[in-house]
Design a protein around this motif. Structure first.
Motif, PDB file in Angstrom:
ATOM      1  N   THR A 100       0.814  -1.212   0.000  1.00 13.52           N
ATOM      2  CA  THR A 100       0.000   0.000   0.000  1.00 13.52           C
ATOM      3  C   THR A 100       0.852   1.270   0.000  1.00 13.52           C
ATOM      4  O   THR A 100       0.419   2.310  -0.504  1.00 13.52           O
ATOM      5  CB  THR A 100      -0.932   0.014   1.226  1.00 13.52           C
ATOM      6  N   ASP A 101       2.079   1.188   0.576  1.00 10.96           N
ATOM      7  CA  ASP A 101       2.918   2.389   0.577  1.00 10.96           C
ATOM      8  C   ASP A 101       3.353   2.764  -0.838  1.00 10.96           C
ATOM      9  O   ASP A 101       3.378   3.942  -1.210  1.00 10.96           O
ATOM     10  CB  ASP A 101       4.145   2.180   1.469  1.00 10.96           C
ATOM     11  N   ALA A 104       0.188   3.997  -2.666  1.00  9.97           N
ATOM     12  CA  ALA A 104      -0.201   5.317  -2.174  1.00  9.97           C
ATOM     13  C   ALA A 104       0.618   6.409  -2.847  1.00  9.97           C
ATOM     14  O   ALA A 104       0.091   7.479  -3.204  1.00  9.97           O
ATOM     15  CB  ALA A 104      -0.029   5.376  -0.659  1.00  9.97           C
ATOM     16  N   ASP A 125     -10.706   1.475   5.820  1.00 10.75           N
ATOM     17  CA  ASP A 125      -9.374   1.620   6.409  1.00 10.75           C
ATOM     18  C   ASP A 125      -8.296   1.652   5.327  1.00 10.75           C
ATOM     19  O   ASP A 125      -7.369   2.480   5.373  1.00 10.75           O
ATOM     20  CB  ASP A 125      -9.100   0.471   7.382  1.00 10.75           C
ATOM     21  N   GLU A 126      -8.418   0.769   4.343  1.00  9.61           N
ATOM     22  CA  GLU A 126      -7.438   0.738   3.262  1.00  9.61           C
ATOM     23  C   GLU A 126      -7.546   1.992   2.391  1.00  9.61           C
ATOM     24  O   GLU A 126      -6.530   2.543   1.948  1.00  9.61           O
ATOM     25  CB  GLU A 126      -7.635  -0.515   2.412  1.00  9.61           C
ATOM     26  N   ARG A 128      -8.485   4.915   3.433  1.00 10.14           N
ATOM     27  CA  ARG A 128      -7.918   6.011   4.215  1.00 10.14           C
ATOM     28  C   ARG A 128      -6.395   5.996   4.150  1.00 10.14           C
ATOM     29  O   ARG A 128      -5.750   7.044   4.047  1.00 10.14           O
ATOM     30  CB  ARG A 128      -8.391   5.885   5.665  1.00 10.14           C
ATOM     31  N   GLU A 129      -5.827   4.798   4.163  1.00  2.30           N
ATOM     32  CA  GLU A 129      -4.369   4.681   4.093  1.00  2.30           C
ATOM     33  C   GLU A 129      -3.839   5.149   2.745  1.00  2.30           C
ATOM     34  O   GLU A 129      -2.821   5.850   2.660  1.00  2.30           O
ATOM     35  CB  GLU A 129      -3.953   3.226   4.348  1.00  2.30           C
ATOM     36  N   GLY A 132      -4.171   8.968   2.218  1.00  2.13           N
ATOM     37  CA  GLY A 132      -3.275   9.767   3.050  1.00  2.13           C
ATOM     38  C   GLY A 132      -2.105  10.343   2.290  1.00  2.13           C
ATOM     39  O   GLY A 132      -1.496  11.326   2.729  1.00  2.13           O
TER      40      GLY A 132
END
Length: 467
Positions: A100-101, A104, A125-126, A128-129, A132
């Motif tokens: 996810t990093d 993102a 939750d995913e 939102r991550e 971000g």
């Protein structure tokens, strides 16, 4: 009032002198062989020659083990747009492999509509991550898009657009476009707005370039031809509008008429493809999420329901056969021949059904012309029924040396094909009027009718005329 340009940074692309290599089965096999031989650098070089859309296709062709190796190779330097080309199930798997990093960071280089497409199927939750990593402004835009119902204009529109006031001249517009720090990567029309930021016209970019500088934008803009889309409009209706009016782009407005985004033809092509795939899958009784990359048990579960329904309809047909058990025992030839009648009716009905479902989807078939279409389909099936009645009757006569048996199967063939044409058109029209997607269950109902009518007509006629 000043012009508006909204845009995100873009990923690096190949220079104009470079060309992508077409993905062929042979080229894919070469990559897979390099992976199998643990030649990572060779596989990476081959991947580097592919367009991002072809990389997405390649991941769909790969096995799970190969897919993991491919993702490792592309992770350091990949075009984020390839995420938008993946099927939903595959995209979720690939994002999990990338991390996810990494994803993102990648989505910061995508248009807002593409960001929505990538993250809309993840849980809160995913989401939102991933969100971000975006700026506050971009995150607010994406969250607003996610607040709209799925399959609406708000989900597929992009916020990156060019809007100018109607009192500008062509020269001012050109100077603005040239001096703007960033522009949308692809835009075809400039949206003209009033002081309330409501669209009042649209100007093709080509017309701006060809017009003399002193001319006012309001004098060259198209207002009568412009079509706006409400943000809550269903995407299927948007696709119909683009197809009907040959649009390249259309402004999207909120309930108050204020400009909030734009839909371009490339997004509509994806919608048309998605709707076509959805209807095709539903006609076959297969779930929308069922694709080649789906897990075995998920695929099994998605297909089980309609197979269970088909079992029930098959039992109904068997009950009809059971009513004539004594007839079949006395004339074994009936057991040999009766699948022919049911099969021909089913195929003829499916032809009519497919045409009707497609015509409903494209709005070519409505209540205004339904009667004419039904008459035509019944006539077509009736004529085919006559032709195949002669053919099947002649084959049966020659096969069993029984002219009367040939006549029975011929008449039964005509009856079943007439019913197939009638209900092949009536069933989807009836489901559409009832508010049910005709692609979902039409085939099941039609198969039941053609089987029951075919068996009943053939065995009933045999019982009357042969025994």
């Amino acid at each position: 009032m000043t012009g508006q340009v909204e845009e995100l940074d873009r990923p690096a692309e190949k220079s104009s002198g470079d060309e992508y290599v077409d993905l062929t089965p042979e080229y894919a096999r070469e990559i897979f062989d390099a992976l199998g031989d643990e030649e990572g650098s060779k596989a990476a070089d081959l991947l580097g020659e592919l367009h991002f859309a072809d990389i997405a296709d390649l991941l769909g062709w790969a096995s799970s083990g190969q897919r993991e190796l491919l993702v490792d190779l592309i992770r350091p330097d990949f075009d984020p747009e390839f995420l938008t080309e993946l099927d939903d199930e595959l995209r979720e798997e690939v994002i999990g492999l990338l991390g996810t990093d990494v994803v993102a960071e990648a989505i910061t280089e995508l248009d807002s509509d593409d960001v929505v497409e990538v993250i809309e199927d993840f849980d809160e939750d995913e989401q939102r991550e991933l969100l971000g990593a975006l700026s506050d402004i971009e995150r607010a835009r994406v969250e607003e898009a996610l607040s709209y119902p799925e399959y609406t204009a708000g989900r597929i529109m992009q916020r990156e657009l060019v809007a100018i006031p109607d009192y500008w001249s062509v020269g001012q517009t050109i100077d603005f476009l040239r001096s703007a720090k960033s522009l949308p990567e692809d835009f075809y029309d400039i949206i003209v707005v009033d002081p309330r930021y409501s669209p009042v016209g649209i100007v093709p970019l080509s017309r701006v370039i060809r017009t003399n500088r002193p001319v006012l934008i309001r004098d060259v803009m198209e207002s009568d031809e412009m079509r706006t889309v409400v943000v809550t409009e269903e995407q299927e209706n948007v696709a119909h509008l683009f197809r009907q009016r040959d649009l390249i782009s259309a402004p999207v407005v909120d309930d108050s008429g204020r400009l909030v985004g734009v839909i371009t033809v490339d997004d509509v092509v994806d919608v048309i493809d998605e709707e076509y795939e959805e209807d095709m899958m539903r006609l076959a009784g297969v779930g929308e999420e069922d694709d080649l990359s789906s897990a075995i048990f998920a695929t099994t579960r998605s297909r089980f329901t309609w197979l269970l329904v088909n079992l029930g309809t098959a039992i109904m047909a068997s009950v009809v056969i059971g009513l004539f058990e004594g007839t079949i025992e006395k004339l074994v030839a009936l057991a040999v021949l009766m699948p022919i009648v049911a099969s021909m009716g089913g195929n003829a009905g499916t032809q009519t059904l497919t045409v009707a479902v497609r015509a409903i989807a494209t709005r070519e078939l409505t209540s205004t012309n339904a009667l004419r279409v039904i008459r035509k389909e019944v006539a077509v099936c009736g004529l085919n029924g006559l032709a195949f009645a002669v053919l099947a009757g002649a084959v049966t006569w020659f096969w069993f040396d029984d002219m009367l048996l040939g006549g029975v199967i011929g008449v039964a063939m005509i009856i079943n094909l007439l019913f197939a044409g009638l209900f092949g058109a009536l069933i989807p029209l009836g489901l559409e009027r009832a508010g049910i997607d005709p692609a979902v269950s039409s085939a099941v109902f039609l198969t039941t009718i053609t089987d029951v009518v075919g068996f009943f007509a053939f065995l009933g006629l045999a019982a009357v005329f042969l025994l």
